[in-house]
Design a protein around this motif. Structure first.
Motif, PDB file in Angstrom:
ATOM      1  N   GLN A  24       0.813  -1.213   0.000  1.00 14.78           N
ATOM      2  CA  GLN A  24       0.000   0.000   0.000  1.00 14.78           C
ATOM      3  C   GLN A  24       0.849   1.266   0.000  1.00 14.78           C
ATOM      4  O   GLN A  24       0.442   2.284  -0.579  1.00 14.78           O
ATOM      5  CB  GLN A  24      -0.973  -0.013   1.181  1.00 14.78           C
ATOM      6  N   SER A  25       2.026   1.243   0.609  1.00 13.75           N
ATOM      7  CA  SER A  25       2.908   2.411   0.580  1.00 13.75           C
ATOM      8  C   SER A  25       3.362   2.690  -0.847  1.00 13.75           C
ATOM      9  O   SER A  25       3.320   3.834  -1.315  1.00 13.75           O
ATOM     10  CB  SER A  25       4.129   2.198   1.479  1.00 13.75           C
ATOM     11  N   THR A  26       3.774   1.642  -1.547  1.00 10.60           N
ATOM     12  CA  THR A  26       4.190   1.788  -2.940  1.00 10.60           C
ATOM     13  C   THR A  26       3.011   2.260  -3.791  1.00 10.60           C
ATOM     14  O   THR A  26       3.154   3.165  -4.610  1.00 10.60           O
ATOM     15  CB  THR A  26       4.738   0.452  -3.479  1.00 10.60           C
ATOM     16  N   GLY A  27       1.856   1.645  -3.587  1.00 10.95           N
ATOM     17  CA  GLY A  27       0.666   2.044  -4.338  1.00 10.95           C
ATOM     18  C   GLY A  27       0.264   3.483  -4.073  1.00 10.95           C
ATOM     19  O   GLY A  27      -0.112   4.210  -4.994  1.00 10.95           O
ATOM     20  N   SER A  82      15.617   4.106  -6.718  1.00  9.58           N
ATOM     21  CA  SER A  82      15.767   2.716  -7.174  1.00  9.58           C
ATOM     22  C   SER A  82      15.093   1.755  -6.206  1.00  9.58           C
ATOM     23  O   SER A  82      14.558   0.726  -6.628  1.00  9.58           O
ATOM     24  CB  SER A  82      17.242   2.351  -7.362  1.00  9.58           C
ATOM     25  N   GLY A  83      15.086   2.074  -4.931  1.00  9.92           N
ATOM     26  CA  GLY A  83      14.399   1.233  -3.952  1.00  9.92           C
ATOM     27  C   GLY A  83      12.901   1.216  -4.186  1.00  9.92           C
ATOM     28  O   GLY A  83      12.254   0.168  -4.104  1.00  9.92           O
ATOM     29  N   PHE A  84      12.344   2.388  -4.501  1.00 11.75           N
ATOM     30  CA  PHE A  84      10.912   2.468  -4.800  1.00 11.75           C
ATOM     31  C   PHE A  84      10.579   1.650  -6.037  1.00 11.75           C
ATOM     32  O   PHE A  84       9.661   0.844  -6.047  1.00 11.75           O
ATOM     33  CB  PHE A  84      10.479   3.929  -4.990  1.00 11.75           C
ATOM     34  N   TYR A  85      11.336   1.875  -7.111  1.00 10.68           N
ATOM     35  CA  TYR A  85      11.045   1.182  -8.367  1.00 10.68           C
ATOM     36  C   TYR A  85      11.279  -0.325  -8.249  1.00 10.68           C
ATOM     37  O   TYR A  85      10.525  -1.117  -8.808  1.00 10.68           O
ATOM     38  CB  TYR A  85      11.853   1.784  -9.513  1.00 10.68           C
ATOM     39  N   ALA A  86      12.306  -0.712  -7.519  1.00  6.51           N
ATOM     40  CA  ALA A  86      12.551  -2.137  -7.299  1.00  6.51           C
ATOM     41  C   ALA A  86      11.407  -2.756  -6.508  1.00  6.51           C
ATOM     42  O   ALA A  86      10.925  -3.846  -6.835  1.00  6.51           O
ATOM     43  CB  ALA A  86      13.882  -2.343  -6.579  1.00  6.51           C
ATOM     44  N   GLY A  87      10.941  -2.052  -5.472  1.00  7.94           N
ATOM     45  CA  GLY A  87       9.814  -2.548  -4.675  1.00  7.94           C
ATOM     46  C   GLY A  87       8.548  -2.660  -5.492  1.00  7.94           C
ATOM     47  O   GLY A  87       7.775  -3.621  -5.343  1.00  7.94           O
ATOM     48  N   LYS A 136      20.680  -7.859  -2.474  1.00  3.00           N
ATOM     49  CA  LYS A 136      22.093  -7.531  -2.664  1.00  3.00           C
ATOM     50  C   LYS A 136      22.358  -6.049  -2.364  1.00  3.00           C
ATOM     51  O   LYS A 136      23.386  -5.701  -1.786  1.00  3.00           O
ATOM     52  CB  LYS A 136      22.503  -7.869  -4.096  1.00  3.00           C
ATOM     53  N   LYS A 137      21.423  -5.172  -2.743  1.00  2.00           N
ATOM     54  CA  LYS A 137      21.583  -3.725  -2.547  1.00  2.00           C
ATOM     55  C   LYS A 137      21.142  -3.255  -1.159  1.00  2.00           C
ATOM     56  O   LYS A 137      21.183  -2.064  -0.865  1.00  2.00           O
ATOM     57  CB  LYS A 137      20.772  -2.962  -3.600  1.00  2.00           C
ATOM     58  N   GLY A 138      20.679  -4.187  -0.327  1.00  2.00           N
ATOM     59  CA  GLY A 138      20.217  -3.816   1.006  1.00  2.00           C
ATOM     60  C   GLY A 138      18.850  -3.157   1.013  1.00  2.00           C
ATOM     61  O   GLY A 138      18.467  -2.518   1.988  1.00  2.00           O
ATOM     62  N   LEU A 139      18.094  -3.317  -0.072  1.00  3.68           N
ATOM     63  CA  LEU A 139      16.767  -2.711  -0.183  1.00  3.68           C
ATOM     64  C   LEU A 139      15.671  -3.612   0.381  1.00  3.68           C
ATOM     65  O   LEU A 139      14.547  -3.155   0.571  1.00  3.68           O
ATOM     66  CB  LEU A 139      16.462  -2.385  -1.651  1.00  3.68           C
ATOM     67  N   TYR A 140      15.974  -4.878   0.596  1.00  8.90           N
ATOM     68  CA  TYR A 140      14.995  -5.816   1.134  1.00  8.90           C
ATOM     69  C   TYR A 140      15.716  -6.723   2.131  1.00  8.90           C
ATOM     70  O   TYR A 140      16.222  -7.773   1.768  1.00  8.90           O
ATOM     71  CB  TYR A 140      14.373  -6.649   0.019  1.00  8.90           C
ATOM     72  N   PRO A 141      15.749  -6.312   3.388  1.00  6.85           N
ATOM     73  CA  PRO A 141      16.438  -7.112   4.413  1.00  6.85           C
ATOM     74  C   PRO A 141      15.575  -8.306   4.852  1.00  6.85           C
ATOM     75  O   PRO A 141      15.073  -8.362   5.971  1.00  6.85           O
ATOM     76  CB  PRO A 141      16.651  -6.106   5.545  1.00  6.85           C
ATOM     77  N   ALA A 142      15.419  -9.263   3.958  1.00  2.00           N
ATOM     78  CA  ALA A 142      14.477 -10.369   4.139  1.00  2.00           C
ATOM     79  C   ALA A 142      14.729 -11.192   5.403  1.00  2.00           C
ATOM     80  O   ALA A 142      13.791 -11.756   5.960  1.00  2.00           O
ATOM     81  CB  ALA A 142      14.511 -11.286   2.919  1.00  2.00           C
TER      82      ALA A 142
END
Length: 163
Positions: A24-27, A82-87, A136-142
Motif C-alpha cells: 500500500q505504501s508503494t501504491g 531505485s528502492g521504490f522502483y525495485a519494490g 544484494k543492494k540492502g533494499l529488502y532485508p528479508a
C-alpha cells in the motif's frame, strides 16, 4: 492468557502486516504521482478516494508496529528512487505469480495451461531477479525482521507525508 490480551503480534501476523504496508505504501506513492495527471474530474475523485482509503489503511496498520516482535525505533533514512522502483517491480511480479497460479487452476484447455505455466515460470524468474537485486543492494532485508519492519514504517511515513 487470552489471545486478545497478547501484547505482541505473532510472527505470521507481523509478516502479513509487512506485506500490506509495503504494497500500500508503494501504491499510495504511485497514486499520488498519477492523480495530478488525470483530467477527468470523476476519475480524479475516485483516485482521491482511493488515496484517502489507503492513507487510512496505513495509519491504522502502522499502529500495530508497536506490537511486533523485536522492533525498536530507528532513525528515518531517505530511500533511493531505485528502492521504490525495485519494490514496485517486486510487488508486481509477486502479484503476477499469484494471478497466473490462480488462472492455471481455472484452465481446462491444455495448450492454454501450458502457455500460462510457461508465463508463470517467467514471472517467478522475474520475482527472483528483482528480489536478489533488492537483497544484494540492502533494499529488502528479508532475514532481518526488525530492519524490514522499520523500512515499512519509513515507506508508509513517506507515502503519507507526500502531497
Amino acid at each position: 492468557m487470552a489471545l486478545e490480551e497478547r501484547k505482541t503480534l505473532a510472527w505470521h501476523e507481523t509478516l502479513e502486516i509487512h506485506e500490506l504496508v509495503a504494497a500500500q505504501s508503494t501504491g499510495l506513492i504511485k497514486l499520488k504521482k498519477s492523480v495530478k495527471e488525470i483530467n477527468d474530474s470523476e476519475l480524479q475523485r475516485i483516485y482521491q478516494q482511493a488515496i484517502g482509503d489507503i492513507e487510512l489503511n496505513l495509519n491504522e496498520l502502522i499502529q500495530f508496529y508497536a506490537s511486533t516482535p523485536s522492533v525498536s525505533e530507528r532513525e528515518e533514512l531517505e530511500r533511493e528512487d531505485s528502492g521504490f522502483y525495485a519494490g514496485e517491480l517486486l510487488i508486481f511480479s509477486k502479484t503476477l505469480v499469484r494471478t497466473y497460479a490462480g488462472a492455471i487452476t481455472e484452465t481446462a484447455t491444455s495448450v492454454l495451461r501450458k502457455t500460462l505455466t510457461k508465463q508463470l515460470l517467467r514471472a517467478i524468474h522475474c520475482h527472483e531477479r528483482i528480489f536478489n537485486y533488492m537483497y544484494k543492494k540492502g533494499l529488502y532485508p528479508a532475514y532481518d525482521l526488525e530492519a524490514l519492519l522499520n523500512q515499512d514504517l519509513q515507506n508508509a511515513t513517506k507515502a503519507l507525508k507526500m502531497k
